[in-house]
Design an enzyme around this catalytic site. Structure first.
Site, mmCIF file in Angstrom:
data_model
loop_
_atom_site.group_PDB
_atom_site.id
_atom_site.type_symbol
_atom_site.label_atom_id
_atom_site.label_comp_id
_atom_site.label_asym_id
_atom_site.label_seq_id
_atom_site.Cartn_x
_atom_site.Cartn_y
_atom_site.Cartn_z
ATOM 1 N N GLU A 173 69.427 -33.420 122.986
ATOM 2 C CA GLU A 173 69.951 -32.498 123.993
ATOM 3 C C GLU A 173 69.264 -32.701 125.338
ATOM 4 O O GLU A 173 68.058 -32.866 125.406
ATOM 5 C CB GLU A 173 69.704 -31.076 123.470
ATOM 6 N N GLU A 187 69.468 -25.481 133.138
ATOM 7 C CA GLU A 187 69.752 -24.061 132.944
ATOM 8 C C GLU A 187 69.305 -23.243 134.153
ATOM 9 O O GLU A 187 68.180 -23.389 134.631
ATOM 10 C CB GLU A 187 69.055 -23.541 131.680
#
Ligand SMILES: *[C@@H]1O[C@H](CO)[C@@H](O)[C@H](O)[C@H]1NC(C)=O
Ligand SMILES: *[C@@H]1O[C@H](CO)[C@@H](O)[C@H](O)[C@H]1NC(C)=O
Ligand SMILES: *[C@@H]1O[C@H](CO)[C@@H](O)[C@H](O)[C@H]1NC(C)=O
Ligand SMILES: *[C@@H]1O[C@H](CO)[C@@H](O)[C@H](O)[C@H]1NC(C)=O
Ligand SMILES: *[C@@H]1O[C@H](CO)[C@@H](O)[C@H](O)[C@H]1NC(C)=O
Ligand SMILES: *[C@@H]1O[C@H](CO)[C@@H](O)[C@H](O)[C@H]1NC(C)=O
Ligand SMILES: *[C@@H]1O[C@H](CO)[C@@H](O)[C@H](O)[C@H]1NC(C)=O
Ligand SMILES: *[C@@H]1O[C@H](CO)[C@@H](O)[C@H](O)[C@H]1NC(C)=O
Length: 387
Positions: free
Chosen positions: A120, A124
């Protein structure tokens, strides 16, 4: 549209719906079906011109709206978390997103590049922080250490659009903001490569309420505090996407050769047709509709009710065939939903011109199209496969 042209697709449709039950699979523990490759050196979609097509994008929650700032991911009420992922995977490459994060305490906006074995790469944004964005990565779902996150400075990410680009290769990951490298992760620095993202990955965009009061305190704190839903809507904007696949031109599918999760183990297959793209590199729904004559538009509008009826019959058939209790009602509801909007979504009939597209339509392809008035549709996200 004739019934006889639709029925042959029926068996295939049912098979598809059943097969999807087994899609989610971790290649570290199991033998999984291969991933669909993007396989192109560049795929772009400009959300001022195009909307996401459900042949290319899978809404795992909610859907987008489209406006003058592009695709809008909106939290209007508690429980909303519109999230989409690409159906294609890239095996290293570039993901460029022209993006503005949502403003609001506890609201998290994200761009994620993720593989089936949980490699991943993350960006964010915290809706109460207008000066920083968090970058992060994981390898093989290893979350034992949370020290991989790094906050980087950015000017007004909640008020302005920026170019957030991830350049991912076997050797390193570069995070760019507006052309400047803000972070680099080298293969060897990620736990000797073991935690380095290195398997074919899809691209995800989403917004969620990290500060929902039901989340654990750590998450709420990380998200900057509790969400106040009275201040909703909270909106994240995506103007455009550009995605490249470093393994472009080598095949149409990526397959895990073993359970190691290592890039060496990935096989590139070339036995299937390449994914048909939307956006700037595919057919523009808007342009196709606009290119039609008035008579064609009227004819399409008239035929749509019939299409909706046939679709309703097919849902019921699939439903019985699957013998899955409880779904019957939902399917009927969906069929009714579609019928009610038949006029508005007349454009579907245009897509129905080609058989493959008819099939896709029944599976929910209308998501992300534009209705005939030229106004962006409510984009239901109620694909029939979503149950
Ligand atoms: C969409 O994603 C969900 C969650 O991973 C999956 O269960 C579903 O099968 C996918 N649907 C399609 C049409 O790919
Ligand atoms: C899959 O394998 C990983 C790593 O070996 C392990 O951590 C995880 O618990 C396994 N998941 C399942 C569902 O077995
Ligand atoms: C994207 O690909 C098309 C053809 O596949 C090419 O004409 C175009 O120049 C490429 N754009 C970029 C930015 O690489
Ligand atoms: C934004 O995040 C940075 C990095 O974590 C932090 O230093 C700063 O205080 C945060 N700003 C606000 C308003 O929370
Ligand atoms: C998970 O990552 C940590 C370092 O971040 C490492 O010490 C540990 O060995 C890793 N676990 C596995 C199973 O690879
Ligand atoms: C976004 O940034 C990347 C990386 O610097 C750059 O290659 C690309 O041209 C930029 N895109 C736009 C639209 O400016
Ligand atoms: C979370 O914080 C609240 C208020 O600070 C406290 O009452 C509660 O016990 C905490 N819960 C956990 C799981 O730490
Ligand atoms: C993959 O298959 C297509 C269609 O059969 C063919 O045109 C293409 O050359 C193949 N690509 C490679 C890398 O073999």
């Amino acid at each position: 549209m004739k019934l006889t042209t639709i029925l042959p697709g029926l068996a295939a449709l049912c098979a598809t719906t059943l097969a999807q039950t087994f899609t989610d699979c971790n290649p570290l523990n199991a033998t999984c079906p291969p991933n669909t490759a993007l396989g192109r050196s560049n795929y772009t979609i400009d959300f001022l011109q195009n909307e996401m097509n459900s042949k290319v994008w899978n809404w795992t929650a909610g859907s987008a709206q489209y406006g003058s700032d592009g695709a809008e991911f909106i939290i209007s009420t508690r429980g909303d978390a519109p999230t989409v992922k690409s159906k294609f995977y890239i095996f290293f490459g570039t993901v460029e997103v022209i993006f503005r994060a949502a403003k609001g305490q506890g609201i998290v906006s994200s761009i994620v590049i993720q593989s089936d074995d949980l490699d991943e790469i993350d960006w964010e944004w915290i809706g109460g922080n207008d000066t920083h964005v968090q970058t992060n990565y994981f390898g093989k779902g290893n979350t034992t250490s949370y020290d991989r996150a790094e906050w980087v400075a950015v000017d007004s990410p909640l008020d302005e659009f920026h170019n957030y680009t991830t350049d991912w290769s076997k050797e390193k990951i570069d995070f760019y903001i507006d052309g400047n490298i803000v972070r680099t992760i080298k293969y060897e620095d990620a736990n000797g490569g073991n935690n380095f993202p290195q398997t074919p990955s899809d691209v995800r965009l989403g917004i969620w309420a990290g500060g929902d009061k039901n989340n654990n305190n750590y998450t709420i704190e990380w998200a900057g505090g509790e969400v106040n839903y009275k201040d909703a809507p909270y909106t994240m904007y995506v103007k455009s996407l550009r995605i490249t696949d470093a393994a472009a031109g080598q095949g149409t599918q990526y397959e895990y050769g073993d359970n190691s999760g290592s890039f060496d183990s990935i096989k590139i297959l070339n036995n299937t047709a390449a994914i048909k793209l939307d956006g700037n590199d595919g057919e523009s729904m808007v342009k196709r509709w606009q290119g039609l004559s008035e008579t064609a538009k009227i004819a399409i509008g008239a035929s749509v009710c019939g299409v909706a009826l046939i679709a309703a019959i097919i849902f019921v058939f699939c439903c019985i065939k699957q013998r899955r209790a409880g779904k019957h009602e939902r399917l009927l509801e969906d069929a009714k939903f579609e019928k009610d909007r038949a006029e508005l979504l007349a454009f579907r009939a245009e897509m129905g011109r080609q058989r493959s597209e008819k099939l896709a339509m029944m599976q929910g392809a209308p998501t992300g199209q534009v209705h005939p008035s030229g106004i962006h549709s409510m984009n239901s996200g109620r694909g029939y496969q979503r149950y």
